[in-house]
Design a protein around this motif. Structure first.
Motif, PDB file in Angstrom:
ATOM      1  N   ALA A   1       0.754  -1.331  -0.091  1.00  0.00           N
ATOM      2  CA  ALA A   1       0.215   0.023  -0.193  1.00  0.00           C
ATOM      3  C   ALA A   1       0.617   1.260   0.186  1.00  0.00           C
ATOM      4  CB  ALA A   1      -0.938  -0.006   1.233  1.00  0.00           C
ATOM      5  N   VAL A   2       1.608   1.393   0.782  1.00  0.00           N
ATOM      6  CA  VAL A   2       2.727   2.485   1.058  1.00  0.00           C
ATOM      7  C   VAL A   2       3.681   2.503  -0.158  1.00  0.00           C
ATOM      8  CG1 VAL A   2       4.598   3.500   2.038  1.00  0.00           C
ATOM      9  CG2 VAL A   2       2.607   2.880   3.560  1.00  0.00           C
ATOM     10  N   GLY A   3       4.147   1.151  -0.650  1.00  0.00           N
ATOM     11  CA  GLY A   3       5.287   1.063  -1.563  1.00  0.00           C
ATOM     12  C   GLY A   3       4.701   1.381  -2.716  1.00  0.00           C
ATOM     13  N   LYS A   4       3.442   1.020  -3.149  1.00  0.00           N
ATOM     14  CA  LYS A   4       3.032   1.593  -4.437  1.00  0.00           C
ATOM     15  C   LYS A   4       2.790   2.929  -4.555  1.00  0.00           C
ATOM     16  CE  LYS A   4      -0.494  -0.054  -8.053  1.00  0.00           C
ATOM     17  NZ  LYS A   4      -1.576  -0.792  -8.220  1.00  0.00           N
TER      18      LYS A   4
ATOM     19  N   ALA B   1       0.825   5.887  12.056  1.00  0.00           N
ATOM     20  CA  ALA B   1      -0.152   5.229  12.883  1.00  0.00           C
ATOM     21  C   ALA B   1      -1.111   4.239  12.157  1.00  0.00           C
ATOM     22  CB  ALA B   1      -0.857   6.321  13.599  1.00  0.00           C
ATOM     23  N   ILE B   2      -2.422   4.573  12.324  1.00  0.00           N
ATOM     24  CA  ILE B   2      -3.301   3.744  11.374  1.00  0.00           C
ATOM     25  C   ILE B   2      -3.259   4.207   9.880  1.00  0.00           C
ATOM     26  CG2 ILE B   2      -5.795   3.199  10.912  1.00  0.00           C
ATOM     27  CD1 ILE B   2      -6.120   3.281  13.908  1.00  0.00           C
ATOM     28  N   LEU B   3      -3.125   3.298   8.873  1.00  0.00           N
ATOM     29  CA  LEU B   3      -2.823   3.669   7.618  1.00  0.00           C
ATOM     30  C   LEU B   3      -4.127   3.864   6.926  1.00  0.00           C
ATOM     31  CD1 LEU B   3       0.348   1.618   6.790  1.00  0.00           C
ATOM     32  CD2 LEU B   3       0.158   4.341   7.099  1.00  0.00           C
ATOM     33  N   LYS B   4      -4.420   4.697   6.077  1.00  0.00           N
ATOM     34  CA  LYS B   4      -5.462   4.715   5.070  1.00  0.00           C
ATOM     35  C   LYS B   4      -5.118   4.570   3.870  1.00  0.00           C
ATOM     36  CE  LYS B   4      -6.566   9.052   6.357  1.00  0.00           C
ATOM     37  NZ  LYS B   4      -7.165  10.354   6.211  1.00  0.00           N
ATOM     38  N   VAL B   5      -5.643   3.396   3.401  1.00  0.00           N
ATOM     39  CA  VAL B   5      -5.436   2.822   1.717  1.00  0.00           C
ATOM     40  C   VAL B   5      -6.094   3.803   1.027  1.00  0.00           C
ATOM     41  CG1 VAL B   5      -4.921   0.672   2.792  1.00  0.00           C
ATOM     42  CG2 VAL B   5      -7.269   1.147   1.764  1.00  0.00           C
TER      43      VAL B   5
ATOM     44  N   ILE C   1       4.951  13.344   9.908  1.00  0.00           N
ATOM     45  CA  ILE C   1       4.654  12.971   8.537  1.00  0.00           C
ATOM     46  C   ILE C   1       3.550  13.971   7.952  1.00  0.00           C
ATOM     47  CG2 ILE C   1       3.461  11.238   7.196  1.00  0.00           C
ATOM     48  CD1 ILE C   1       4.985   9.224   8.941  1.00  0.00           C
ATOM     49  N   HIS C   2       2.547  14.134   8.589  1.00  0.00           N
ATOM     50  CA  HIS C   2       1.480  15.141   8.190  1.00  0.00           C
ATOM     51  C   HIS C   2       2.111  16.567   7.893  1.00  0.00           C
ATOM     52  CE1 HIS C   2      -2.363  13.333   8.418  1.00  0.00           C
ATOM     53  NE2 HIS C   2      -2.028  12.495   9.451  1.00  0.00           N
ATOM     54  N   ASP C   3       2.897  17.000   9.064  1.00  0.00           N
ATOM     55  CA  ASP C   3       3.387  18.529   8.816  1.00  0.00           C
ATOM     56  C   ASP C   3       4.417  18.574   7.659  1.00  0.00           C
ATOM     57  OD1 ASP C   3       2.077  18.988  10.998  1.00  0.00           O
ATOM     58  OD2 ASP C   3       3.825  18.751  12.534  1.00  0.00           O
ATOM     59  N   ILE C   4       5.094  17.595   7.431  1.00  0.00           N
ATOM     60  CA  ILE C   4       6.058  17.797   6.238  1.00  0.00           C
ATOM     61  C   ILE C   4       5.553  17.983   5.088  1.00  0.00           C
ATOM     62  CG2 ILE C   4       7.971  16.335   4.886  1.00  0.00           C
ATOM     63  CD1 ILE C   4       9.163  15.601   7.423  1.00  0.00           C
ATOM     64  N   VAL C   5       4.398  16.952   4.937  1.00  0.00           N
ATOM     65  CA  VAL C   5       3.865  17.177   3.704  1.00  0.00           C
ATOM     66  C   VAL C   5       2.719  18.158   3.668  1.00  0.00           C
ATOM     67  CG1 VAL C   5       1.909  15.656   2.338  1.00  0.00           C
ATOM     68  CG2 VAL C   5       3.719  14.480   3.216  1.00  0.00           C
TER      69      VAL C   5
ATOM     70  N   VAL D   1      -3.168   8.362   9.115  1.00  0.00           N
ATOM     71  CA  VAL D   1      -2.569   9.023   7.895  1.00  0.00           C
ATOM     72  C   VAL D   1      -2.996   8.033   6.593  1.00  0.00           C
ATOM     73  CG1 VAL D   1      -0.130   7.832   8.630  1.00  0.00           C
ATOM     74  CG2 VAL D   1      -0.241   9.952   7.167  1.00  0.00           C
ATOM     75  N   SER D   2      -2.606   8.969   5.673  1.00  0.00           N
ATOM     76  CA  SER D   2      -2.816   8.172   4.165  1.00  0.00           C
ATOM     77  C   SER D   2      -1.590   7.707   3.870  1.00  0.00           C
ATOM     78  CB  SER D   2      -3.460   9.055   3.159  1.00  0.00           C
ATOM     79  OG  SER D   2      -3.383   8.529   2.061  1.00  0.00           O
ATOM     80  N   VAL D   3      -1.706   6.307   3.187  1.00  0.00           N
ATOM     81  CA  VAL D   3      -0.602   5.836   2.534  1.00  0.00           C
ATOM     82  C   VAL D   3       0.225   6.716   1.793  1.00  0.00           C
ATOM     83  CG1 VAL D   3      -1.009   3.470   3.012  1.00  0.00           C
ATOM     84  CG2 VAL D   3      -1.767   4.469   0.822  1.00  0.00           C
ATOM     85  N   ALA D   4      -0.600   7.477   0.974  1.00  0.00           N
ATOM     86  CA  ALA D   4       0.044   8.527  -0.016  1.00  0.00           C
ATOM     87  C   ALA D   4       0.686   9.427   0.575  1.00  0.00           C
ATOM     88  CB  ALA D   4      -1.204   9.050  -1.079  1.00  0.00           C
ATOM     89  N   THR D   5       0.314  10.129   1.825  1.00  0.00           N
ATOM     90  CA  THR D   5       0.873  10.935   2.663  1.00  0.00           C
ATOM     91  C   THR D   5       2.433  10.260   3.082  1.00  0.00           C
ATOM     92  OG1 THR D   5      -1.083  12.218   3.158  1.00  0.00           O
ATOM     93  CG2 THR D   5       0.783  12.623   4.627  1.00  0.00           C
ATOM     94  N   VAL D   6       2.291   9.098   3.605  1.00  0.00           N
ATOM     95  CA  VAL D   6       3.561   8.630   4.079  1.00  0.00           C
ATOM     96  C   VAL D   6       4.499   8.443   2.952  1.00  0.00           C
ATOM     97  CG1 VAL D   6       4.757   6.554   5.104  1.00  0.00           C
ATOM     98  CG2 VAL D   6       2.305   7.205   5.681  1.00  0.00           C
TER      99      VAL D   6
END
Length: 256
Positions: free
Chosen positions: A16-19, A166-170, A247-251, A201-206
């Motif tokens: 999910a994060v890798g893609k 934390a909990i990942l949103k796909v 992670i949120h703040d950087i993005v 946090v969204s996987v796209a944000t990570v």
């Protein structure tokens, strides 16, 4: 092996994060070459752009040394991992979440050019871990991830960045969803209402955060300092830990 400074290597590009990381790395046009090493290739669609710079290689992580590139990227991302509800056993979980990650990292270090003065490999290794990771944790998953973080810090890279979402949103439906994951998904709206930056946090944000940190010369990115930075006493590696809020703040603060 030589070091390619304008290229990136991604372990675990089909997750999910890798893609999302593969998609973001290509879209950013930051890298002249994006190489993925995984058990299967990343399936791309129209949402992937700049694919002419994408190279994919299928590897057997039990024999990672047999499938390594000769031109080693300086920036190495690792999003390999699973969860206890998806893995068939604790042993299988630890093999994927720890053995494959650490074995791959060690092989990168062993084959990368070294700084003649420090002996550290000229590689920035970025690892997607998880919230609560701690080698002394009572919980098996958190303990395993904490041990993995510890092992990466000891290897001898110039720099290691560790992300603890934390909990990942796909952003794409998973092929299979466990009861635990289904229950957690139902809780996300409530958690976001209460404290999104700490809990989800969204996987796209990570993925975007990892790319931004991976292309920064500083541990502080977009005006955001990591939760913790330390110099490992043995390897002398600079290790930076980025929390869910980081992670949120950087993005949110980044321009690209």
């Amino acid at each position: 092996m030589s070091i390619a400074k304008n290229s990136a290597l991604i372990f675990g590009g089909t997750g999910a994060v890798g893609k999302c990381l593969v998609r973001d790395a290509l879209a950013s046009k930051t890298f002249a070459r994006v190489l993925t090493l995984g058990r299967r290739p990343v399936v791309t669609d129209d949402s992937f752009v700049n694919t002419t710079v994408l190279e994919q290689k299928t590897v057997d992580f039990d024999h990672i040394q047999d499938s390594f590139p000769s031109d080693l990227p300086q920036v190495v991302f690792c999003t390999l991992g699973t969860n206890l509800t998806s893995a068939p056993s604790r042993e299988a979980f630890k093999k994927i979440d720890q053995q494959f990650v650490v074995d791959s990292a060690r092989h990168v270090h062993e084959n990368a050019p070294k700084d003649p003065q420090t002996g550290r490999s000229k590689v920035h290794f970025l690892y997607c871990s998880g919230i609560g990771a701690n080698p002394n944790s009572f919980f098996f998953a958190a303990k395993t991830k904490g041990e993995t973080e510890q092992a990466l810090a000891e290897i001898g890279f110039e720099r290691v960045s560790i992300f603890q979402p934390a909990i990942l949103k796909v952003v794409e439906p998973r092929e299979s969803v466990t009861m635990v994951e289904r229950a957690a998904t139902r809780m996300i709206p409530l958690l976001e209402f209460v404290a999104e930056k700490s809990t989800t946090v969204s996987v796209a944000t990570v993925a975007k955060c990892m790319r931004l940190v991976g292309t920064s010369d500083s541990v502080e990115v977009a005006g955001t300092a990591p939760k913790k930075v330390e110099i490992h006493p043995g390897s002398k590696t600079t290790v930076a830990y980025y929390s869910n809020a980081n992670i949120h703040d950087i993005v949110n603060n980044a321009r690209t």
